[in-house]
Enzyme design. Structure first.
Site, PDB file in Angstrom:
ATOM      1  N   GLU A   1      -5.171  -8.445   0.083  1.00  0.00           N
ATOM      2  CA  GLU A   1      -5.949  -8.147   1.288  1.00  0.00           C
ATOM      3  C   GLU A   1      -7.384  -7.825   0.924  1.00  0.00           C
ATOM      4  OE1 GLU A   1      -4.362  -5.046   3.862  1.00  0.00           O
ATOM      5  OE2 GLU A   1      -2.327  -5.814   3.580  1.00  0.00           O
TER       6      GLU A   1
ATOM      7  N   GLU B   1       0.797  -1.225   0.000  1.00  0.00           N
ATOM      8  CA  GLU B   1       0.000   0.000   0.000  1.00  0.00           C
ATOM      9  C   GLU B   1       0.832   1.280   0.000  1.00  0.00           C
ATOM     10  OE1 GLU B   1      -3.098  -0.161   2.949  1.00  0.00           O
ATOM     11  OE2 GLU B   1      -4.020  -1.903   2.016  1.00  0.00           O
TER      12      GLU B   1
HETATM   13  C1  FCB Z   1      -4.672  -2.123   5.171  1.00  0.00           C
HETATM   14  C2  FCB Z   1      -3.319  -2.513   5.723  1.00  0.00           C
HETATM   15  C3  FCB Z   1      -3.361  -3.623   6.720  1.00  0.00           C
HETATM   16  C4  FCB Z   1      -4.570  -3.528   7.628  1.00  0.00           C
HETATM   17  C5  FCB Z   1      -5.827  -3.347   6.818  1.00  0.00           C
HETATM   18  C6  FCB Z   1      -7.095  -3.305   7.633  1.00  0.00           C
HETATM   19  O1  FCB Z   1      -4.654  -0.796   4.776  1.00  0.00           O
HETATM   20  O2  FCB Z   1      -2.463  -2.914   4.680  1.00  0.00           O
HETATM   21  O3  FCB Z   1      -2.157  -3.619   7.422  1.00  0.00           O
HETATM   22  O4  FCB Z   1      -4.392  -2.536   8.555  1.00  0.00           O
HETATM   23  O5  FCB Z   1      -5.735  -2.186   6.061  1.00  0.00           O
END
Ligand code: FCB
Length: 447
Positions: free
Chosen positions: A353, A166
Protein backbone atom coordinates in the site's frame (compact mmCIF):
# COMPACT_ATOMS: atom_id res chain seq x y z
CA UNK A 1 13.85 14.91 -18.47
CA UNK A 2 15.28 11.69 -17.14
CA UNK A 3 13.58 8.38 -17.69
CA UNK A 4 13.23 6.20 -14.63
CA UNK A 5 12.45 2.64 -15.62
CA UNK A 6 11.41 -0.19 -13.34
CA UNK A 7 12.78 -3.72 -13.69
CA UNK A 8 11.19 -5.91 -16.30
CA UNK A 9 8.36 -7.94 -14.79
CA UNK A 10 7.79 -5.41 -12.01
CA UNK A 11 4.31 -5.98 -10.58
CA UNK A 12 2.06 -2.94 -10.91
CA UNK A 13 -1.09 -3.33 -8.88
CA UNK A 14 -3.83 -1.73 -6.84
CA UNK A 15 -5.28 -2.64 -3.46
CA UNK A 16 -8.52 -2.61 -1.49
CA UNK A 17 -9.99 -4.40 1.53
CA UNK A 18 -13.28 -6.26 1.96
CA UNK A 19 -15.00 -4.14 4.59
CA UNK A 20 -14.01 -0.93 2.83
CA UNK A 21 -15.59 -1.79 -0.53
CA UNK A 22 -17.89 -4.82 -0.51
CA UNK A 23 -21.06 -3.73 1.27
CA UNK A 24 -23.73 -6.48 1.15
CA UNK A 25 -23.16 -6.85 4.85
CA UNK A 26 -26.04 -9.24 5.40
CA UNK A 27 -25.97 -11.11 2.17
CA UNK A 28 -25.40 -14.78 1.43
CA UNK A 29 -24.95 -15.69 5.06
CA UNK A 30 -22.22 -13.21 6.00
CA UNK A 31 -21.80 -12.95 9.77
CA UNK A 32 -21.16 -9.65 11.52
CA UNK A 33 -17.66 -8.34 12.09
CA UNK A 34 -16.24 -6.03 14.73
CA UNK A 35 -16.49 -3.18 12.22
CA UNK A 36 -20.24 -3.66 11.86
CA UNK A 37 -20.46 -3.29 15.61
CA UNK A 38 -17.92 -0.52 16.07
CA UNK A 39 -19.29 1.68 13.30
CA UNK A 40 -22.67 1.65 15.06
CA UNK A 41 -21.27 3.06 18.30
CA UNK A 42 -22.06 6.77 18.24
CA UNK A 43 -18.98 8.94 17.81
CA UNK A 44 -16.62 6.24 16.55
CA UNK A 45 -16.95 6.91 12.82
CA UNK A 46 -17.41 10.34 11.24
CA UNK A 47 -21.05 10.94 10.19
CA UNK A 48 -21.93 7.55 11.72
CA UNK A 49 -20.95 6.01 8.38
CA UNK A 50 -20.59 2.24 8.08
CA UNK A 51 -19.74 -0.41 5.51
CA UNK A 52 -23.29 -1.72 4.98
CA UNK A 53 -23.20 -0.66 1.34
CA UNK A 54 -19.71 0.84 0.88
CA UNK A 55 -18.89 0.73 -2.86
CA UNK A 56 -21.25 -2.22 -3.33
CA UNK A 57 -18.37 -4.11 -4.94
CA UNK A 58 -19.95 -7.35 -3.78
CA UNK A 59 -22.43 -6.85 -6.63
CA UNK A 60 -20.47 -4.56 -8.90
CA UNK A 61 -17.25 -6.51 -9.14
CA UNK A 62 -17.62 -7.22 -12.88
CA UNK A 63 -17.60 -3.47 -13.46
CA UNK A 64 -14.64 -3.05 -11.10
CA UNK A 65 -12.67 -5.79 -12.81
CA UNK A 66 -13.35 -4.19 -16.20
CA UNK A 67 -11.89 -0.97 -14.77
CA UNK A 68 -8.84 -2.82 -13.44
CA UNK A 69 -8.30 -4.28 -16.86
CA UNK A 70 -8.51 -0.89 -18.48
CA UNK A 71 -6.08 0.45 -15.89
CA UNK A 72 -3.67 -2.28 -16.89
CA UNK A 73 -2.76 -3.58 -13.44
CA UNK A 74 -1.11 -6.96 -13.39
CA UNK A 75 -2.18 -7.83 -9.84
CA UNK A 76 -5.03 -6.90 -7.55
CA UNK A 77 -4.63 -7.08 -3.79
CA UNK A 78 -7.99 -7.63 -2.11
CA UNK A 79 -8.97 -9.11 1.23
CA UNK A 80 -11.37 -11.89 2.03
CA UNK A 81 -13.99 -11.22 4.67
CA UNK A 82 -13.51 -13.89 7.31
CA UNK A 83 -17.19 -13.55 8.43
CA UNK A 84 -18.37 -14.36 4.90
CA UNK A 85 -16.58 -17.70 5.10
CA UNK A 86 -17.05 -18.49 8.77
CA UNK A 87 -19.98 -16.33 9.92
CA UNK A 88 -19.27 -17.32 13.53
CA UNK A 89 -15.50 -17.19 13.08
CA UNK A 90 -15.18 -20.93 13.40
CA UNK A 91 -17.42 -23.97 13.05
CA UNK A 92 -19.49 -24.35 9.94
CA UNK A 93 -18.16 -22.97 6.69
CA UNK A 94 -20.51 -20.81 4.63
CA UNK A 95 -20.33 -22.22 1.12
CA UNK A 96 -21.93 -19.13 -0.37
CA UNK A 97 -19.04 -17.06 0.89
CA UNK A 98 -16.55 -19.38 -0.76
CA UNK A 99 -18.59 -19.38 -3.97
CA UNK A 100 -18.55 -15.62 -4.06
CA UNK A 101 -14.76 -15.43 -3.85
CA UNK A 102 -14.44 -18.18 -6.45
CA UNK A 103 -16.54 -16.23 -8.96
CA UNK A 104 -14.56 -13.12 -8.19
CA UNK A 105 -11.12 -14.74 -8.40
CA UNK A 106 -12.09 -16.61 -11.58
CA UNK A 107 -13.07 -13.37 -13.25
CA UNK A 108 -9.77 -11.76 -12.27
CA UNK A 109 -7.90 -14.70 -13.77
CA UNK A 110 -9.96 -14.62 -16.96
CA UNK A 111 -8.94 -11.01 -17.33
CA UNK A 112 -5.28 -11.73 -16.82
CA UNK A 113 -5.11 -10.09 -13.39
CA UNK A 114 -3.25 -11.94 -10.65
CA UNK A 115 -5.35 -12.26 -7.47
CA UNK A 116 -3.36 -11.39 -4.35
CA UNK A 117 -5.18 -12.16 -1.14
CA UNK A 118 -4.98 -10.60 2.31
CA UNK A 119 -6.50 -12.94 4.86
CA UNK A 120 -7.04 -10.47 7.68
CA UNK A 121 -7.76 -6.85 6.94
CA UNK A 122 -9.44 -6.15 10.28
CA UNK A 123 -12.94 -7.59 9.95
CA UNK A 124 -12.79 -10.04 12.84
CA UNK A 125 -16.04 -12.01 13.23
CA UNK A 126 -18.02 -10.42 16.05
CA UNK A 127 -18.77 -13.86 17.51
CA UNK A 128 -15.05 -14.21 18.26
CA UNK A 129 -14.87 -10.71 19.73
CA UNK A 130 -17.68 -11.74 22.08
CA UNK A 131 -15.20 -14.24 23.51
CA UNK A 132 -12.38 -11.74 23.85
CA UNK A 133 -11.31 -11.40 20.22
CA UNK A 134 -7.55 -11.26 19.73
CA UNK A 135 -6.95 -11.18 23.48
CA UNK A 136 -8.13 -14.78 23.58
CA UNK A 137 -5.65 -17.28 22.19
CA UNK A 138 -8.48 -19.39 20.79
CA UNK A 139 -8.85 -16.72 18.09
CA UNK A 140 -5.45 -17.87 16.82
CA UNK A 141 -6.89 -21.37 16.33
CA UNK A 142 -9.97 -19.96 14.65
CA UNK A 143 -7.81 -17.91 12.28
CA UNK A 144 -5.77 -20.96 11.45
CA UNK A 145 -8.94 -22.90 10.67
CA UNK A 146 -10.19 -20.16 8.37
CA UNK A 147 -6.80 -19.87 6.62
CA UNK A 148 -6.51 -23.64 6.13
CA UNK A 149 -9.97 -23.75 4.53
CA UNK A 150 -9.20 -20.88 2.20
CA UNK A 151 -5.75 -22.27 1.28
CA UNK A 152 -7.21 -25.64 0.28
CA UNK A 153 -10.05 -24.01 -1.56
CA UNK A 154 -7.99 -21.57 -3.61
CA UNK A 155 -4.90 -23.68 -4.11
CA UNK A 156 -3.65 -23.17 -7.66
CA UNK A 157 -5.77 -20.06 -8.19
CA UNK A 158 -4.25 -17.62 -5.72
CA UNK A 159 -0.48 -17.65 -5.59
CA UNK A 160 0.29 -14.71 -3.36
CA UNK A 161 -0.97 -14.40 0.18
CA UNK A 162 -0.64 -11.93 3.02
CA UNK A 163 -1.78 -13.12 6.42
CA UNK A 164 -2.29 -9.95 8.46
CA UNK A 165 -2.55 -6.40 7.22
CA UNK A 166 -0.91 -3.75 9.41
CA UNK A 167 -0.66 -5.55 12.74
CA UNK A 168 0.23 -2.20 14.40
CA UNK A 169 -3.17 -0.80 13.48
CA UNK A 170 -5.00 -4.00 14.42
CA UNK A 171 -3.39 -3.86 17.87
CA UNK A 172 -2.15 -0.48 19.08
CA UNK A 173 -4.49 1.74 17.07
CA UNK A 174 -7.46 -0.51 17.82
CA UNK A 175 -6.80 -1.63 21.40
CA UNK A 176 -4.62 1.11 22.93
CA UNK A 177 -5.74 4.30 21.18
CA UNK A 178 -9.23 2.85 20.67
CA UNK A 179 -9.62 4.56 17.31
CA UNK A 180 -10.40 1.38 15.39
CA UNK A 181 -12.53 -1.65 16.23
CA UNK A 182 -12.94 -3.07 18.80
CA UNK A 183 -12.01 0.21 20.50
CA UNK A 184 -10.27 -0.83 23.71
CA UNK A 185 -7.90 1.65 25.33
CA UNK A 186 -5.45 -0.43 27.29
CA UNK A 187 -1.75 -0.92 26.67
CA UNK A 188 -1.54 -4.43 28.08
CA UNK A 189 -4.49 -5.51 25.92
CA UNK A 190 -2.84 -4.00 22.86
CA UNK A 191 0.45 -5.71 23.59
CA UNK A 192 -1.26 -9.08 24.00
CA UNK A 193 -3.22 -8.57 20.79
CA UNK A 194 -0.08 -7.56 18.87
CA UNK A 195 1.65 -10.73 20.02
CA UNK A 196 -1.33 -12.93 19.21
CA UNK A 197 -1.60 -11.44 15.74
CA UNK A 198 2.01 -12.36 15.10
CA UNK A 199 1.47 -15.87 16.43
CA UNK A 200 -1.63 -16.18 14.22
CA UNK A 201 0.44 -15.05 11.26
CA UNK A 202 3.15 -17.64 11.95
CA UNK A 203 0.64 -20.39 12.53
CA UNK A 204 -0.97 -19.67 9.14
CA UNK A 205 2.44 -19.73 7.47
CA UNK A 206 3.15 -23.13 9.00
CA UNK A 207 -0.22 -24.43 7.79
CA UNK A 208 0.57 -23.11 4.32
CA UNK A 209 3.78 -25.17 4.33
CA UNK A 210 2.13 -28.24 5.79
CA UNK A 211 -0.47 -28.19 3.04
CA UNK A 212 2.33 -28.00 0.48
CA UNK A 213 0.82 -24.87 -1.02
CA UNK A 214 2.42 -23.55 -4.15
CA UNK A 215 2.97 -19.84 -4.12
CA UNK A 216 4.24 -17.26 -1.69
CA UNK A 217 3.14 -16.07 1.70
CA UNK A 218 4.02 -13.10 3.89
CA UNK A 219 2.36 -10.34 5.90
CA UNK A 220 1.98 -6.62 5.47
CA UNK A 221 3.18 -4.37 8.30
CA UNK A 222 2.88 -0.61 7.97
CA UNK A 223 5.93 1.51 8.54
CA UNK A 224 6.79 5.15 8.97
CA UNK A 225 10.02 7.08 9.24
CA UNK A 226 10.83 9.55 12.02
CA UNK A 227 13.85 11.68 11.27
CA UNK A 228 15.49 13.08 14.41
CA UNK A 229 15.19 16.85 14.60
CA UNK A 230 18.69 17.15 15.99
CA UNK A 231 21.71 15.04 16.84
CA UNK A 232 20.78 15.19 20.52
CA UNK A 233 20.69 11.65 21.86
CA UNK A 234 17.19 12.08 23.28
CA UNK A 235 15.84 13.05 19.84
CA UNK A 236 17.59 10.10 18.22
CA UNK A 237 16.21 7.73 20.87
CA UNK A 238 12.66 9.05 20.59
CA UNK A 239 12.68 8.58 16.81
CA UNK A 240 14.18 5.14 17.14
CA UNK A 241 11.35 4.18 19.50
CA UNK A 242 8.58 5.55 17.31
CA UNK A 243 9.94 4.09 14.07
CA UNK A 244 10.78 0.84 15.85
CA UNK A 245 7.30 0.50 17.30
CA UNK A 246 6.10 -0.15 13.74
CA UNK A 247 9.22 -1.70 12.33
CA UNK A 248 11.37 -3.76 14.72
CA UNK A 249 8.47 -4.56 17.02
CA UNK A 250 6.61 -6.30 14.24
CA UNK A 251 9.59 -7.53 12.19
CA UNK A 252 12.32 -8.65 14.61
CA UNK A 253 10.08 -11.48 15.90
CA UNK A 254 9.38 -12.64 12.34
CA UNK A 255 12.93 -12.37 11.01
CA UNK A 256 14.96 -12.93 14.18
CA UNK A 257 12.63 -14.79 16.51
CA UNK A 258 12.88 -12.18 19.26
CA UNK A 259 11.41 -8.86 20.28
CA UNK A 260 13.63 -5.76 20.28
CA UNK A 261 14.94 -5.38 23.85
CA UNK A 262 14.85 -1.57 23.87
CA UNK A 263 11.10 -1.60 23.30
CA UNK A 264 10.42 -4.51 25.65
CA UNK A 265 12.07 -2.36 28.33
CA UNK A 266 10.11 0.71 27.33
CA UNK A 267 6.76 -1.10 27.49
CA UNK A 268 7.72 -2.55 30.85
CA UNK A 269 8.32 0.94 32.21
CA UNK A 270 4.89 1.87 30.90
CA UNK A 271 3.42 -1.06 32.85
CA UNK A 272 2.87 -3.63 30.09
CA UNK A 273 4.56 -6.98 29.64
CA UNK A 274 4.81 -9.58 26.94
CA UNK A 275 3.03 -12.86 27.53
CA UNK A 276 4.92 -15.40 25.46
CA UNK A 277 4.06 -19.08 25.58
CA UNK A 278 6.27 -21.99 24.63
CA UNK A 279 6.63 -22.34 20.90
CA UNK A 280 5.32 -18.86 20.13
CA UNK A 281 8.59 -17.42 18.86
CA UNK A 282 9.25 -20.47 16.69
CA UNK A 283 5.85 -20.04 15.09
CA UNK A 284 6.23 -16.32 14.59
CA UNK A 285 9.59 -16.78 12.92
CA UNK A 286 8.44 -19.37 10.38
CA UNK A 287 10.28 -18.21 7.27
CA UNK A 288 8.18 -16.14 4.89
CA UNK A 289 8.59 -15.70 1.13
CA UNK A 290 7.59 -12.09 0.68
CA UNK A 291 7.28 -8.99 2.81
CA UNK A 292 4.48 -6.52 2.21
CA UNK A 293 5.21 -2.95 3.21
CA UNK A 294 2.62 -0.21 3.59
CA UNK A 295 4.03 3.31 3.63
CA UNK A 296 2.07 6.55 3.75
CA UNK A 297 4.04 9.12 5.71
CA UNK A 298 6.89 10.10 7.95
CA UNK A 299 8.26 13.32 9.31
CA UNK A 300 10.80 15.01 11.57
CA UNK A 301 10.33 14.60 15.31
CA UNK A 302 12.00 15.19 18.64
CA UNK A 303 11.88 14.02 22.19
CA UNK A 304 9.11 15.37 24.39
CA UNK A 305 8.49 13.96 27.87
CA UNK A 306 4.82 14.89 27.45
CA UNK A 307 4.62 13.27 24.04
CA UNK A 308 2.57 10.19 24.88
CA UNK A 309 3.71 6.59 25.16
CA UNK A 310 6.85 7.02 23.07
CA UNK A 311 7.64 10.51 24.41
CA UNK A 312 7.95 12.03 20.99
CA UNK A 313 6.62 15.10 19.23
CA UNK A 314 6.40 15.46 15.48
CA UNK A 315 7.33 18.87 14.13
CA UNK A 316 5.67 20.86 11.42
CA UNK A 317 8.62 21.45 9.14
CA UNK A 318 6.46 22.98 6.43
CA UNK A 319 5.94 19.79 4.50
CA UNK A 320 2.70 19.71 2.57
CA UNK A 321 -0.09 17.54 3.89
CA UNK A 322 -2.64 15.40 2.08
CA UNK A 323 -6.33 16.04 2.80
CA UNK A 324 -6.28 13.58 5.70
CA UNK A 325 -3.54 15.67 7.31
CA UNK A 326 -0.61 13.31 6.79
CA UNK A 327 2.72 14.97 5.95
CA UNK A 328 4.10 14.16 2.53
CA UNK A 329 7.53 12.67 3.15
CA UNK A 330 8.74 10.66 0.15
CA UNK A 331 12.38 10.55 1.26
CA UNK A 332 11.25 8.54 4.29
CA UNK A 333 10.08 5.83 1.91
CA UNK A 334 13.62 5.32 0.67
CA UNK A 335 15.12 5.60 4.14
CA UNK A 336 12.80 3.10 5.74
CA UNK A 337 13.21 0.60 2.91
CA UNK A 338 16.98 0.92 3.29
CA UNK A 339 16.65 0.30 7.00
CA UNK A 340 14.49 -2.80 6.43
CA UNK A 341 17.03 -4.12 3.95
CA UNK A 342 19.89 -3.46 6.35
CA UNK A 343 18.09 -5.22 9.20
CA UNK A 344 16.49 -8.17 7.43
CA UNK A 345 18.42 -8.76 4.26
CA UNK A 346 17.23 -9.74 0.83
CA UNK A 347 13.61 -10.73 1.46
CA UNK A 348 11.57 -9.81 -1.66
CA UNK A 349 9.46 -6.76 -0.85
CA UNK A 350 6.15 -5.70 -2.32
CA UNK A 351 4.79 -2.28 -1.53
CA UNK A 352 1.34 -3.52 -0.60
CA UNK A 353 0.00 0.00 0.00
CA UNK A 354 1.01 3.54 -0.82
CA UNK A 355 -1.21 6.39 -1.85
CA UNK A 356 -2.75 9.71 -0.95
CA UNK A 357 -6.00 11.19 0.27
CA UNK A 358 -7.33 14.02 -1.88
CA UNK A 359 -11.01 14.76 -1.91
CA UNK A 360 -11.41 16.10 -5.45
CA UNK A 361 -14.90 15.72 -6.89
CA UNK A 362 -15.87 15.24 -10.52
CA UNK A 363 -16.53 18.36 -12.57
CA UNK A 364 -18.19 17.57 -15.88
CA UNK A 365 -17.06 13.98 -15.56
CA UNK A 366 -13.42 14.88 -14.86
CA UNK A 367 -11.62 14.44 -11.54
CA UNK A 368 -8.54 16.64 -11.74
CA UNK A 369 -6.45 15.10 -8.95
CA UNK A 370 -3.03 16.40 -9.95
CA UNK A 371 -1.92 16.33 -6.31
CA UNK A 372 -2.43 12.57 -6.15
CA UNK A 373 -0.39 12.19 -9.32
CA UNK A 374 2.39 14.29 -7.79
CA UNK A 375 2.30 12.22 -4.61
CA UNK A 376 2.59 8.89 -6.42
CA UNK A 377 5.22 10.28 -8.77
CA UNK A 378 7.41 11.42 -5.86
CA UNK A 379 7.05 8.08 -4.10
CA UNK A 380 7.84 6.09 -7.21
CA UNK A 381 11.08 8.01 -7.60
CA UNK A 382 12.08 6.99 -4.09
CA UNK A 383 11.03 3.45 -4.83
CA UNK A 384 13.16 3.17 -7.93
CA UNK A 385 16.00 4.73 -5.97
CA UNK A 386 15.63 1.85 -3.53
CA UNK A 387 15.66 -0.73 -6.31
CA UNK A 388 18.69 0.90 -7.89
CA UNK A 389 20.40 0.63 -4.50
CA UNK A 390 19.91 -3.12 -4.42
CA UNK A 391 16.73 -3.47 -2.37
CA UNK A 392 14.66 -6.26 -3.93
CA UNK A 393 11.32 -4.46 -4.37
CA UNK A 394 9.22 -6.53 -6.74
CA UNK A 395 5.95 -4.66 -6.97
CA UNK A 396 3.82 -1.68 -6.03
CA UNK A 397 0.11 -1.61 -5.16
CA UNK A 398 -1.56 1.74 -5.26
CA UNK A 399 -3.95 2.39 -2.38
CA UNK A 400 -6.53 2.44 -3.55
CA UNK A 401 -8.19 1.23 -6.69
CA UNK A 402 -11.23 3.28 -5.70
CA UNK A 403 -12.52 5.60 -3.02
CA UNK A 404 -13.91 3.63 -0.12
CA UNK A 405 -14.89 3.46 3.54
CA UNK A 406 -11.88 4.96 5.28
CA UNK A 407 -12.44 3.38 8.72
CA UNK A 408 -12.94 6.00 11.44
CA UNK A 409 -13.11 8.71 8.75
CA UNK A 410 -16.09 7.04 7.09
CA UNK A 411 -16.64 8.25 3.55
CA UNK A 412 -15.01 11.63 4.09
CA UNK A 413 -11.50 10.66 2.93
CA UNK A 414 -10.86 9.55 -0.64
CA UNK A 415 -7.79 7.55 -1.65
CA UNK A 416 -8.94 6.10 -4.98
CA UNK A 417 -7.70 6.25 -8.54
CA UNK A 418 -11.40 5.89 -9.26
CA UNK A 419 -13.99 8.23 -7.74
CA UNK A 420 -17.07 6.65 -6.19
CA UNK A 421 -20.28 8.61 -5.81
CA UNK A 422 -21.71 7.12 -2.63
CA UNK A 423 -25.29 8.08 -3.54
CA UNK A 424 -25.42 6.59 -7.03
CA UNK A 425 -22.40 4.28 -6.64
CA UNK A 426 -21.21 5.52 -10.03
CA UNK A 427 -17.49 5.11 -10.72
CA UNK A 428 -15.51 7.89 -12.42
CA UNK A 429 -11.91 7.46 -13.51
CA UNK A 430 -9.74 10.22 -12.08
CA UNK A 431 -6.84 11.87 -13.88
CA UNK A 432 -4.55 9.76 -11.67
CA UNK A 433 -6.14 6.64 -13.16
CA UNK A 434 -4.97 7.65 -16.64
CA UNK A 435 -1.57 8.71 -15.31
CA UNK A 436 -1.06 5.37 -13.54
CA UNK A 437 -2.23 3.52 -16.67
CA UNK A 438 0.43 5.35 -18.64
CA UNK A 439 3.08 4.62 -15.98
CA UNK A 440 2.25 0.92 -16.12
CA UNK A 441 2.40 0.88 -19.91
CA UNK A 442 5.77 2.57 -19.93
CA UNK A 443 6.98 0.66 -16.89
CA UNK A 444 8.38 3.89 -15.58
CA UNK A 445 8.16 7.61 -15.12
CA UNK A 446 9.99 10.75 -16.10
CA UNK A 447 11.59 13.19 -13.73
C1 FCB B 1 -4.03 1.75 5.80
C2 FCB B 1 -5.04 0.63 5.70
C3 FCB B 1 -5.97 0.74 4.53
C4 FCB B 1 -6.37 2.18 4.26
C5 FCB B 1 -5.16 3.07 4.20
C6 FCB B 1 -5.45 4.51 3.87
O1 FCB B 1 -3.66 1.93 7.12
O2 FCB B 1 -4.39 -0.61 5.60
O3 FCB B 1 -7.06 -0.09 4.76
O4 FCB B 1 -7.29 2.60 5.18
O5 FCB B 1 -4.47 3.01 5.41
Amino acid sequence: MTKILFPEGFTWGAATAAYQIEGAYQEDGRGLSIWDTFSRIPGKVINADNGDVACDSYHRYPEDIALMKELGIKAYRFSMAWPRIFPQGTGEVNLKGLEYYHSFVDMLLENGIEPVCTLYHWDLPQALQDQGGWTNRSTIDAFNGYCGTVFREFQGKIKQWYTVNEPWCASFLSEYYGEHAPGNKDLQTALDVAHHLLVAHGRAVRTFRELGMKGQIGYAPNVTWMEPYSTRQEDIDACRRQTGWFLEWFMDPVFKGEYPAFLVEWFKKAGAELHIEDGDMELISEPIDILGINYYNGTVARHDAEGGLMQIRTLDMGYEHTDIGWPIYPQGFYTVLSRIHELYGDIPIYITENGACYNDEPVDGVVADQKRIDFIHKHLIQLERSIASGIPVKGYYSWSLMDNFEWAFGYTMRFGLIHVDYKTLARTKKDSFYWYQDTIQRNGIEI
